[in-house]
Design a protein around this motif. Structure first.
Motif, PDB file in Angstrom:
ATOM      1  N   ARG A 195       1.471  38.093  16.644  1.00 13.76           N
ATOM      2  CA  ARG A 195       2.898  37.768  16.635  1.00 13.76           C
ATOM      3  C   ARG A 195       3.140  36.287  16.389  1.00 13.76           C
ATOM      4  O   ARG A 195       4.097  35.887  15.726  1.00 13.76           O
ATOM      5  N   ARG A 196       2.264  35.454  16.911  1.00 15.82           N
ATOM      6  CA  ARG A 196       2.495  34.011  16.844  1.00 15.82           C
ATOM      7  C   ARG A 196       2.452  33.465  15.427  1.00 15.82           C
ATOM      8  O   ARG A 196       3.206  32.559  15.081  1.00 15.82           O
ATOM      9  N   ASN A 199       5.855  34.151  13.977  1.00 20.57           N
ATOM     10  CA  ASN A 199       6.950  33.392  14.583  1.00 20.57           C
ATOM     11  C   ASN A 199       6.853  31.893  14.308  1.00 20.57           C
ATOM     12  O   ASN A 199       7.867  31.208  14.157  1.00 20.57           O
ATOM     13  N   SER A 260      10.780  32.190  21.437  1.00 20.50           N
ATOM     14  CA  SER A 260      10.919  32.545  20.024  1.00 20.50           C
ATOM     15  C   SER A 260       9.643  32.296  19.235  1.00 20.50           C
ATOM     16  O   SER A 260       9.404  32.936  18.207  1.00 20.50           O
ATOM     17  N   GLY A 262       6.721  32.919  20.391  1.00 21.48           N
ATOM     18  CA  GLY A 262       5.710  33.868  20.844  1.00 21.48           C
ATOM     19  C   GLY A 262       4.753  33.326  21.873  1.00 21.48           C
ATOM     20  O   GLY A 262       3.626  33.822  22.008  1.00 21.48           O
TER      21      GLY A 262
END
Length: 285
Positions: A195-196, A199, A260, A262
């Protein structure tokens, strides 16, 4: 006195002027919360002692340090693969992690690697640059990744992390001395498990095995080749009194914050697969 939005706009204008002056199409950003003298990947910070990092007097890793790093990378990669069918406490699984995605996952979840974090989103870099208590100046670094690659792999282009190439890439950087230099890499299609990287709009510089300090490498290389150092790597100092204003502006007006980006799920594998754990097991063999 300027507010956070005005400060950020002034910084963005500096970036535009920098790109125009040096004809830079793609620019990457990196934020550092204080004025460090060196720029090291996390792997080298693990291998070298704190005392040596504070007073770095040499440019290169010795052969023993290189071998330890390569052994640790293999150990860490195998550990991640072993867990590839497991679901972690944060809800993410590593089932789909293969090839480059494994090392990108390692980098973004706090494990030591030879990668330096960069981003093509200036807001992300400014967030990390302003994570201090306002007691010191910060730094926003700008990099022309294509020009870096022109200096190292003789190709003015972004190096894409294409599927199926990671093992070959490592082999080249292990055994081919000419390719043991930094290279700018972008994840063409990172795994959704990371996810990071989505993001934070993350990109990376793989540092190779020769130079310890990336900034020293850039300086020495441009000097040797007669290139203007600023055209490759350029730093903008952010005064301490501006850091909180920028941080508040990013949060309230841009929605750029801890959540936001992550970061809420933490670095859950950091201790489990740390360099200390590897050394402990390595010494028992």
């Amino acid at each position: 006195m300027f507010d956070g939005e005005q400060i950020v706009e002034r910084i963005k204008q500096q970036v535009v002027e920098y790109q125009q002056e040096y004809k830079i199409k793609n620019v990457w950003f990196r934020g550092e919360y204080r004025l460090f003298d060196i720029m090291l990947p996390s792997m080298y910070r693990s291998v070298l002692s704190e005392e040596e990092i504070k007073d770095l007097k040499r440019s290169f890793l010795n052969f023993r340090e290189q071998e330890i790093i390569l052994d640790y990378e293999n150990w860490l990669r195998n550990k991640i693969i072993e867990r590839s069918t497991n679901t972690h406490n944060d809800g993410y699984t590593t089932t789909s992690l293969q090839d480059w995605d494994i090392v990108f996952y390692e980098q973004h979840y706090g494990m030591p690697t030879r990668f330096l974090d960069w981003t093509y989103a200036i807001e992300t870099a400014l967030y990390f640059a302003t994570q201090n208590d306002g007691g010191c100046d910060a730094k926003l670094w700008l990099l022309d990744p294509c020009r870096l690659n022109e200096l190292t792999i003789e190709a003015y282009e972004l190096r894409l992390a294409n599927s199926g190439e990671y093992e070959r890439f490592l082999m080249l950087h292990r055994y081919n001395a000419a390719q043991q230099l930094p290279v700018a890499i972008t994840a063409e299609a990172p795994s959704s498990a990371n996810r990071r990287i989505y993001n934070q709009k993350g990109t990376f510089v793989f540092t190779g095995l020769r130079y310890i300090n990336f900034r020293e490498f850039v300086h020495d290389t441009v000097t040797e080749k007669g290139v203007d150092e600023i055209s490759v790597l350029y730093g903008i100092t952010i005064p301490a009194e501006d850091c909180q204003k920028i941080r508040e502006y990013l949060d309230k007006k841009c929605g750029v914050n801890h959540d936001s980006l992550g970061l809420r799920d933490g670095n859950h594998l950091t201790e489990l697969f740390s360099f200390k754990q590897f050394i402990g097991q390595h010494l028992q063999l």
